[in-house]
Scaffold this motif. Structure first.
Motif, mmCIF file in Angstrom:
data_model
loop_
_atom_site.group_PDB
_atom_site.id
_atom_site.type_symbol
_atom_site.label_atom_id
_atom_site.label_comp_id
_atom_site.label_asym_id
_atom_site.label_seq_id
_atom_site.Cartn_x
_atom_site.Cartn_y
_atom_site.Cartn_z
ATOM 1 N N THR A 101 50.919 -42.815 -23.608
ATOM 2 C CA THR A 101 50.385 -41.466 -23.508
ATOM 3 C C THR A 101 51.403 -40.452 -24.002
ATOM 4 O O THR A 101 52.611 -40.710 -23.957
ATOM 5 C CB THR A 101 49.978 -41.117 -22.066
ATOM 6 O OG1 THR A 101 49.320 -39.841 -22.062
ATOM 7 C CG2 THR A 101 51.197 -41.046 -21.147
ATOM 8 N N ASP A 102 50.910 -39.320 -24.467
ATOM 9 C CA ASP A 102 51.768 -38.195 -24.835
ATOM 10 C C ASP A 102 51.639 -37.050 -23.832
ATOM 11 O O ASP A 102 52.127 -35.943 -24.077
ATOM 12 C CB ASP A 102 51.417 -37.690 -26.237
ATOM 13 C CG ASP A 102 49.940 -37.294 -26.362
ATOM 14 O OD1 ASP A 102 49.216 -37.332 -25.343
ATOM 15 O OD2 ASP A 102 49.508 -36.966 -27.486
ATOM 16 N N GLY A 103 50.958 -37.328 -22.706
ATOM 17 C CA GLY A 103 50.722 -36.282 -21.716
ATOM 18 C C GLY A 103 51.392 -36.561 -20.388
ATOM 19 O O GLY A 103 52.228 -37.459 -20.254
ATOM 20 N N SER A 104 50.999 -35.784 -19.389
ATOM 21 C CA SER A 104 51.557 -35.911 -18.043
ATOM 22 C C SER A 104 50.506 -36.466 -17.098
ATOM 23 O O SER A 104 49.305 -36.262 -17.284
ATOM 24 C CB SER A 104 52.037 -34.544 -17.536
ATOM 25 O OG SER A 104 50.960 -33.618 -17.491
ATOM 26 N N ASN A 111 46.694 -35.693 -18.326
ATOM 27 C CA ASN A 111 46.482 -34.541 -19.193
ATOM 28 C C ASN A 111 47.155 -34.821 -20.534
ATOM 29 O O ASN A 111 48.297 -34.442 -20.770
ATOM 30 C CB ASN A 111 47.044 -33.275 -18.552
ATOM 31 C CG ASN A 111 46.205 -32.824 -17.375
ATOM 32 O OD1 ASN A 111 45.005 -32.588 -17.515
ATOM 33 N ND2 ASN A 111 46.822 -32.737 -16.198
ATOM 34 N N GLY A 112 46.439 -35.493 -21.395
ATOM 35 C CA GLY A 112 46.963 -35.898 -22.692
ATOM 36 C C GLY A 112 46.117 -37.013 -23.251
ATOM 37 O O GLY A 112 45.091 -37.407 -22.669
ATOM 38 N N GLY A 146 42.287 -36.333 -22.447
ATOM 39 C CA GLY A 146 42.426 -36.294 -23.897
ATOM 40 C C GLY A 146 41.576 -37.338 -24.581
ATOM 41 O O GLY A 146 40.602 -37.852 -24.026
ATOM 42 N N THR A 296 55.834 -40.470 -26.953
ATOM 43 C CA THR A 296 54.936 -41.086 -25.979
ATOM 44 C C THR A 296 55.715 -41.966 -25.017
ATOM 45 O O THR A 296 56.854 -42.348 -25.284
ATOM 46 C CB THR A 296 53.877 -41.943 -26.696
ATOM 47 O OG1 THR A 296 54.546 -42.913 -27.506
ATOM 48 C CG2 THR A 296 52.963 -41.090 -27.552
#
Length: 480
Positions: A101-104, A111-112, A146, A296
């Protein structure tokens, strides 16, 4: 004339090779009589058959007939790919599939974007994908805000030409092309069942873009037919595939069909979403392909079975797609700047490996490593030489056990029943419209072991399976 063989010279009068017993001083250059009779009965000329039988121990006389002719080996080419993989990649080699993932992540909400990176796993089936998604849930992910992004970049795939053997149904699973993110061999299982007078049609995995127009007719209770009358007519559109199912099925009967109707991207995304939904998860974004960015982090990872298990599936059941995955995996492992794609890299790596083993294979042509090709070629002598070398390999047990046992399993399960060869031959088969082939190891009546390669190329190979079976029977009887 002298021909380079096993790193030394072979003449028409004597065979001297370190892989053969010293007692082998003569060579039979005629076909066994029963094999000749069957060829004549089926109106196939002797010139259509290449045959090599070499003793691995004992005092047997080698047979070489049309041994140096370049022929199409069909699926016996898988022996070259799987043996090379054992020595080049190692028997414990594994593939990996990963979620990034590139989110939190907070309170179960990601969220990503969710990235699925394929590593070329030939056996990423639905069970393995389910376990990987369970692991994702166990790591705290419940909702993805996402996109689902699929990374197919592990292989540098060549331009692939669909194999057309006189009008094959292109939706058949055995024609599925390789891919870095190959999920469940891209196969859909359709189950048609008549329970209580109504015919139901179900599909696994339940991918949302697969729509079923059920026009099946229910019949009253009757004996279930050996081949149920069920037909599938798929019509693809921009966003989905509608399959019209027609036919008739008696009450209490069922039918099962496997088809490959989606491309790799839509199948993989649809399978992930179907399983994720069953696990109670949601993905709010869309589906797309692309490489994983540098920023990521890893969320979950799954490893394939060891290579030994993979080659067992490839050789026992002659799985073309898995063989092609393995071939490209060799290329990916040994890729260099001179290789335009991983098929070329695999060809270079295998030729280099053969040269180090002093095996001259000037007639060997590899295209995709599965034998499902009109380009791939080899001579019976070259295949036999390779099998001799494999017999002395540290991984010989793993290689031999990957082949079908005569009359017992795999593609040899229904052949040579009620003969003395039952359970005494490990044989890879090969079949194309104009090719029938066997290659592997067999025993004679004294328990001595032999390399056997028999490849028949003919426009009308009628009765070819019985001819090749007779090769093994004649070999068994030759020690009497």
């Amino acid at each position: 004339m002298k021909i380079f063989f096993c790193g030394i010279f072979f003449t028409s009068l004597a065979l001297s090779c370190s892989l053969l017993p010293a007692q082998a001083q003569t060579i039979a250059q005629q076909l066994p009589e029963q094999v000749k009779k069957l060829l004549k009965t089926n109106k196939i000329p002797d010139s259509a058959l290449s045959l090599v039988m070499l003793p691995l121990n004992g005092n047997g006389t080698p047979t070489l007939f049309n041994a140096d002719i370049s022929v199409s080996p069909a699926s016996t080419m898988k022996l070259v790919t799987t043996y090379a993989a054992l020595e080049l990649l190692g028997p414990t080699y594994q593939w990996k599939t990963e979620f990034y993932t590139d989110g939190s992540l907070k309170n179960g909400i990601l969220n990503g974007n969710l990235y699925l990176k394929g590593g070329g796993d030939p056996k990423l089936n639905m069970e393995k994908l389910w376990l990987l998604l369970r692991d994702l849930r166990a790591n705290g992910v419940h909702q993805v805000n996402g996109d689902l992004v699929l990374d197919h970049s592990y292989f540098i795939t060549p331009e692939l030409v669909a194999f057309d053997d006189d009008g094959n149904d292109t939706n058949q699973p055995f024609l599925v092309m390789p891919d870095s993110l190959l999920v469940n061999l891209k196969s859909l299982r359709f189950v048609v069942r008549n329970d209580g007078g109504r015919v139901n049609v179900a599909v696994e995995p339940p991918i949302e873009s697969i729509r079923i127009d059920n026009q099946m007719q229910a019949l009253k209770a009757a004996k279930c037919p050996a081949v149920p009358e069920v037909r599938f007519n798929p019509v693809p559109t921009a966003n989905d595939v509608t399959i019209t199912v027609t036919g008739k099925l008696p009450e209490g009967c069922s039918s099962q069909t496997y088809l490959a109707l989606l491309d790799h991207q839509h199948y993989a995304a649809g399978a992930v979403r179907a399983i994720w939904k069953e696990l109670g998860g949601t993905i709010r974004g869309g589906d797309r392909t692309g490489p994983i960015p540098k920023n990521t982090r890893l969320l979950a990872r799954a490893f394939s079975p060891d290579l030994v298990e993979i080659i067992r599936d490839i050789n026992k059941y002659s799985n073309n797609t898995m063989a092609r995955q393995l071939f490209l995996s060799i290329g990916a492992r040994f890729r260099s700047k001179v290789d335009a794609n991983d098929a070329l890299a695999a060809q270079r790596a295998i030729r280099s490996w053969l040269a180090k083993k002093s095996i001259n294979a000037s007639r060997l042509v590899m295209d995709n490593g599965s034998g499902l090709s009109r380009e791939e070629r080899i001579s019976a002598r070259e295949m036999a030489t390779l099998l001799q070398a494999a017999w002395h390999s540290p991984y010989s047990a793993e290689f031999i056990s990957s082949m079908p046992l005569a009359a017992m399993d795999g593609t040899m399960r229904k052949r040579l029943n009620n003969t003395a060869v039952v359970g005494k031959a490990h044989i890879k088969t090969g079949t194309l419209n104009n090719v029938r082939a066997i290659a592997g190891y067999s025993q004679d009546s004294n328990g001595n072991n032999w390399v056997v390669v028999a490849i028949l190329n003919h426009a009308q190979p009628w009765g070819a399976s019985s001819i090749l079976d007779q090769v093994l029977i004649s070999l068994y009887n030759s020690a009497r």
